[in-house]
Design a protein around this motif. Structure first.
Motif, short mmCIF file in Angstrom:
data_model
loop_
_atom_site.label_atom_id
_atom_site.label_comp_id
_atom_site.label_asym_id
_atom_site.label_seq_id
_atom_site.Cartn_x
_atom_site.Cartn_y
_atom_site.Cartn_z
N TRP A 203 63.59 -22.40 8.90
CA TRP A 203 63.73 -23.64 8.14
C TRP A 203 62.92 -24.74 8.80
O TRP A 203 62.76 -24.79 10.03
CB TRP A 203 65.18 -24.07 8.06
N SER A 204 62.44 -25.66 8.00
CA SER A 204 61.68 -26.80 8.52
C SER A 204 62.60 -27.78 9.22
O SER A 204 63.74 -27.99 8.80
CB SER A 204 60.96 -27.53 7.38
N SER A 205 62.08 -28.38 10.26
CA SER A 205 62.75 -29.46 10.96
C SER A 205 61.94 -30.72 10.66
O SER A 205 60.77 -30.81 11.03
CB SER A 205 62.76 -29.15 12.46
N THR B 28 66.16 -23.13 12.46
CA THR B 28 64.70 -23.26 12.53
C THR B 28 64.05 -22.05 13.18
O THR B 28 63.07 -21.54 12.68
CB THR B 28 64.30 -24.54 13.30
N HIS B 29 64.63 -21.56 14.28
CA HIS B 29 64.00 -20.47 15.03
C HIS B 29 64.14 -19.11 14.35
O HIS B 29 63.18 -18.36 14.26
CB HIS B 29 64.55 -20.40 16.45
N ALA C 248 66.18 -27.81 4.63
CA ALA C 248 65.51 -28.22 5.87
C ALA C 248 66.49 -29.07 6.66
O ALA C 248 67.45 -29.63 6.11
CB ALA C 248 64.24 -29.01 5.57
N ASP D 58 69.70 -24.82 16.07
CA ASP D 58 68.41 -24.24 16.48
C ASP D 58 68.14 -22.92 15.77
O ASP D 58 67.01 -22.60 15.43
CB ASP D 58 68.37 -24.03 17.99
#
Length: 127
Positions: free
Chosen positions: A15-17, A10-11, A69, A7
């Motif tokens: 980074w893209s999920s 991304t948070h 990603a 997590d």
């Protein structure tokens, strides 16, 4: 993603999920080099959190030569089938939509550096 270390990617790092095939294809098809982090089953695979810690360090070490990603659970099968890299966690490298290769499981730092350098230096044949 279900694990604090994933997590964080991304948070905190932005980074893209990637949760659809279109998102995966759009990410890997952009100009330049890209890596997909395929975490696998975080509950069963004890190496996944380790790779989640290592990947940002690798991105930093290569000073922007590639971005990364995260592939969500629903897309693991599609990415693994398309790349031929079946073990997780894995990092799968692409340039301009072409799969360069992958690094499954946890490796030592020198192995990561050597493999990623090799992938990034591979010539891509013109179609």
């Amino acid at each position: 993603m279900g694990h604090p270390l994933i997590d964080r990617l991304t948070h905190e790092l932005g980074w893209s999920s990637l949760s659809t095939e279109d998102e995966v294809l759009a990410f890997i098809s952009r100009p330049g080099a890209h890596a997909l982090f395929v975490p696998g089953d975080v509950e069963r695979n004890l190496e996944t959190p380790d790779v989640a810690v290592i990947v940002p360090e690798l991105v930093a070490a290569f000073q922007g030569r590639f971005d990364c990603a995260i592939v969500v659970d629903e897309m693991h099968g599609m990415v693994k089938n398309a790349s031929g890299i079946n073990k997780t966690p894995s990092l799968i490298f692409y340039r301009d939509g072409v799969c360069l290769g992958g690094i499954p499981k946890v490796r030592d730092w020198d192995d990561y550096i050597a493999r990623i350098t090799r992938f990034l230096d591979l010539p891509i044949a013109a179609e």
